[in-house]
Design a protein around this motif. Sequence first.
Motif, mmCIF file in Angstrom:
data_model
loop_
_atom_site.group_PDB
_atom_site.id
_atom_site.type_symbol
_atom_site.label_atom_id
_atom_site.label_comp_id
_atom_site.label_asym_id
_atom_site.label_seq_id
_atom_site.Cartn_x
_atom_site.Cartn_y
_atom_site.Cartn_z
ATOM 1 N N ARG A 269 0.967 -1.342 0.025
ATOM 2 C CA ARG A 269 0.005 0.040 -0.060
ATOM 3 C C ARG A 269 0.835 1.297 -0.139
ATOM 4 O O ARG A 269 0.634 2.008 -0.789
ATOM 5 C CB ARG A 269 -0.857 -0.101 1.201
ATOM 6 N N LEU A 270 1.820 1.099 0.807
ATOM 7 C CA LEU A 270 2.798 2.315 0.985
ATOM 8 C C LEU A 270 3.508 2.513 -0.078
ATOM 9 O O LEU A 270 3.829 3.636 -0.769
ATOM 10 C CB LEU A 270 3.607 2.322 2.119
ATOM 11 N N ASN A 271 3.852 1.552 -0.923
ATOM 12 C CA ASN A 271 4.826 1.698 -2.260
ATOM 13 C C ASN A 271 4.023 2.272 -3.477
ATOM 14 O O ASN A 271 4.295 3.101 -4.166
ATOM 15 C CB ASN A 271 5.327 0.385 -2.504
ATOM 16 N N ALA A 272 2.674 1.614 -3.343
ATOM 17 C CA ALA A 272 1.749 2.351 -4.180
ATOM 18 C C ALA A 272 1.485 3.814 -4.119
ATOM 19 O O ALA A 272 1.299 4.577 -5.230
ATOM 20 C CB ALA A 272 0.593 1.341 -4.341
ATOM 21 N N LEU A 273 1.238 4.191 -2.963
ATOM 22 C CA LEU A 273 0.948 5.445 -2.596
ATOM 23 C C LEU A 273 2.235 6.329 -2.981
ATOM 24 O O LEU A 273 2.057 7.694 -3.397
ATOM 25 C CB LEU A 273 0.869 5.586 -1.126
ATOM 26 N N TYR A 274 3.581 5.896 -2.548
ATOM 27 C CA TYR A 274 4.641 6.788 -2.987
ATOM 28 C C TYR A 274 4.796 6.828 -4.529
ATOM 29 O O TYR A 274 4.997 7.982 -5.116
ATOM 30 C CB TYR A 274 5.869 6.057 -2.497
ATOM 31 N N ASP A 275 4.413 5.800 -5.367
ATOM 32 C CA ASP A 275 4.724 5.950 -6.617
ATOM 33 C C ASP A 275 3.570 7.022 -7.337
ATOM 34 O O ASP A 275 4.060 7.576 -8.235
ATOM 35 C CB ASP A 275 4.424 4.483 -7.421
ATOM 36 N N LYS A 276 2.585 6.985 -6.662
ATOM 37 C CA LYS A 276 1.461 7.902 -7.339
ATOM 38 C C LYS A 276 1.629 9.435 -6.751
ATOM 39 O O LYS A 276 1.357 10.209 -7.662
ATOM 40 C CB LYS A 276 0.107 7.456 -6.772
ATOM 41 N N HIS A 277 2.145 9.785 -5.539
ATOM 42 C CA HIS A 277 2.293 10.992 -5.217
ATOM 43 C C HIS A 277 3.764 11.410 -4.884
ATOM 44 O O HIS A 277 3.836 12.545 -4.410
ATOM 45 C CB HIS A 277 1.436 11.116 -3.782
ATOM 46 N N ARG A 278 4.774 10.905 -5.338
ATOM 47 C CA ARG A 278 6.006 11.194 -4.767
ATOM 48 C C ARG A 278 6.523 12.591 -5.511
ATOM 49 O O ARG A 278 7.549 13.230 -5.043
ATOM 50 C CB ARG A 278 6.980 10.116 -5.267
ATOM 51 N N GLY A 279 5.943 12.967 -6.829
ATOM 52 C CA GLY A 279 6.475 14.194 -7.313
ATOM 53 C C GLY A 279 7.675 13.913 -8.072
ATOM 54 O O GLY A 279 7.892 12.875 -8.487
ATOM 55 N N ARG A 280 8.653 14.914 -7.570
ATOM 56 C CA ARG A 280 10.234 14.570 -7.833
ATOM 57 C C ARG A 280 11.040 13.959 -6.984
ATOM 58 O O ARG A 280 12.083 13.672 -7.348
ATOM 59 C CB ARG A 280 10.634 16.108 -8.237
ATOM 60 N N GLY A 281 10.255 13.220 -6.177
ATOM 61 C CA GLY A 281 10.973 12.432 -4.955
ATOM 62 C C GLY A 281 11.328 11.090 -5.811
ATOM 63 O O GLY A 281 10.938 10.612 -6.826
ATOM 64 N N TYR A 282 12.485 10.380 -5.179
ATOM 65 C CA TYR A 282 12.864 9.047 -5.502
ATOM 66 C C TYR A 282 13.427 8.309 -4.507
ATOM 67 O O TYR A 282 13.660 8.954 -3.413
ATOM 68 C CB TYR A 282 14.046 9.228 -6.830
ATOM 69 N N GLU A 283 13.431 7.123 -4.722
ATOM 70 C CA GLU A 283 14.201 6.135 -3.845
ATOM 71 C C GLU A 283 15.450 5.537 -4.087
ATOM 72 O O GLU A 283 15.633 4.867 -5.239
ATOM 73 C CB GLU A 283 13.031 4.832 -3.468
ATOM 74 N N LYS A 284 16.311 5.517 -3.146
ATOM 75 C CA LYS A 284 17.497 5.173 -3.317
ATOM 76 C C LYS A 284 17.973 4.150 -2.234
ATOM 77 O O LYS A 284 17.862 2.534 -2.332
ATOM 78 C CB LYS A 284 18.681 6.051 -3.602
ATOM 79 N N LEU A 285 18.596 4.609 -0.998
ATOM 80 C CA LEU A 285 18.872 3.702 0.048
ATOM 81 C C LEU A 285 17.754 3.640 0.904
ATOM 82 O O LEU A 285 17.399 2.691 1.883
ATOM 83 C CB LEU A 285 20.161 4.092 0.602
ATOM 84 N N ILE A 286 16.717 4.604 0.996
ATOM 85 C CA ILE A 286 15.467 4.691 1.956
ATOM 86 C C ILE A 286 14.490 4.686 1.250
ATOM 87 O O ILE A 286 14.036 5.477 0.487
ATOM 88 C CB ILE A 286 15.837 5.990 2.738
ATOM 89 N N THR A 287 13.786 3.889 1.348
ATOM 90 C CA THR A 287 12.380 3.623 0.980
ATOM 91 C C THR A 287 11.244 4.416 1.646
ATOM 92 O O THR A 287 11.471 4.663 2.942
ATOM 93 C CB THR A 287 11.981 2.157 0.829
ATOM 94 N N PHE A 288 10.021 4.681 1.050
ATOM 95 C CA PHE A 288 9.086 5.267 1.788
ATOM 96 C C PHE A 288 8.393 4.488 3.001
ATOM 97 O O PHE A 288 8.267 4.898 4.335
ATOM 98 C CB PHE A 288 7.857 5.538 0.935
#
Length: 460
Positions: A31-50
Motif C-alpha cells: 500500500r505504501l509503495n503504491a502511494l509513494y509511486d502515485k504521489h512522490r512528485g520529484r522524489g525518488y528512492e535509493k537507500l531509503i524507501t518510503f
Amino acid sequence: MDAARTAEVLAALPLAEATLELLRVIADEDRLNALYDKHRGRGYEKLITFPQMVRMIGDALLQEGGSGYRAFSRAKEAGELEASMVAVYGKLGRLNIPLSQAFLADGTDPLREIFPVQARRKPPKSLRKLATVILDGKAIKNVAKRLKPLRGVAGGLLGGRTLVALEYATGLAIAMHAEADGDANDARFVPDLLPVVRERVAGCRLWLADRGFCDLNRLADFTEAGDHFLVRFHPKNGFHLDPSRRVRKGKDAQGRRFIEEWGWLGAKDHKKRRYVRRLTLFRPGEEDVILVTDLLSSTDYPAKELLAHYLQRWGIERLFQEVTETFGLQGLIGGTPEATIFQFAFCLLLYNVMQTIRGFVAWGQARDCETISLENLFRDTREELTAWSVLLRRGVGALDRFRPLATEELISRLRDLLQDEWSDRWIKARNKNPRRPASRTAKSTHSSVYRLLKTAAQRC
C-alpha cells in the motif's frame, strides 16, 4: 522461551497487539509503495524507501518520545538503515506534500470501515440524515532552528499550514489539505479539501466551520452536491434582515436565550448573495454565538438542535491539542515545511488509530467514547508497545502470530482483544470550570519557515 510461554506473555499486551494489527493494515508495504509511486512528485528512492521512513517515524513517535535521532540510530544499529543520518533528514525534508495528504486519507479509509458502529456518535435527531463534517485550520508551530537560514531568527517558526476535516460520527480526521507557507489563509484550501472528503463520506453532508470560513465563495463551495452548512457568522459579509419573516425567540437546553432570523447574506449586487437563517445564542459572561445556515426550516431543523450541534465543533480543537501534546507534535523531527506536514499527518493517523481502539473499548464497556481519556489510554498503549519491542529484540517471535486479516476478521479480533480491557485510569476527568477565552496579554510572534527559506534561496 517456549511457544506456550511466549503466547502467555503476549496475551498480556492486548493494547499493543490491537495497535499493531491496525498499523499492519494502514502501513502495509505494498500500500505504501503504491502511494509513494502515485504521489512522490520529484522524489525518488535509493537507500531509503518510503515504507522504511514510515517505520522509523512511527518508532520515533510511538517508542522514542518523538526523537527522530534515537529512532534512526536504533534502525542503524539493527542493520535496517544503510544511509547516513544526514540522508534520512534530507529525505524526510523533501517528502512531497500531496504524499502526506494521501498518507492520512488513504490510511484512515480502512479505520472508518473498522470503527465499531456501536461507538459512533449520533447528532441531534433532526440532523441524522446528514453526515456532519467539521473543518478547521492548523498552523504547525515551534519548528527547531536547525537549518542555517533559520538561526538567529527572533520568535517562533511556523512549518506548514493545514486544513483538516473531522468526521463527527467516528471522531476520525479523514483528510487534510496542506501548503508549505505557515502564513497562508487556510480558508483558501476549502475547494481542494472538499472533493477528497466527498469521495469518502457518502450522502448529504453538513459542513461545520468557524467564522473564518463565513465567506460567500466558501458557502457556495459547501452547498455543492446538495450539501448544507452551519457556520459561525462573520460581520464582513453583512446580514440584511427579511422584514416579511417574524423574528423567533427561545431558550436552549441550558436556559440561555436565543433568537432566529431570516435574511440575505452579502450585498444586494453580489452574485453569490444567498438567503440564510441566522441564529444568535446569548451567553452571559462569554462571547455570543452567531451562526448562519442554509437549513431554513425551524420546524425540520430546530434552533436548539443546531446550536447544540455547532457547539460540539470545538472537538476538532481538542483533537489538535491532543495530537500536539499526546502524539509528539511538540517536538518536530524535521526542519522543513514538508517534514513538519508529514509528521503532522502521521500524528493525525496515530490519533485515528487510538480513536478506533477507544471505540472498541467503549463498545466493550458500554460507555460513551467521550468519557474515556485518549491520553491515558495512549500512555498505557505506549508502555505495552515498548514491552513488545523489547520482546522482539530478545528474540521472541511475536510477529509470527500475525497473518493478514479480512475486515470482518479484524473487527472480531479487536473485539476479542479489547472487550474486557479496562482501567479506571482511563476515565476522563470532568472539567467543572467553563471554557475561558485565551489570554491575549502576551503576544507571540511567528515567522514562516517557507518564506525564510525562499528569501535565503533568492539571495544565493
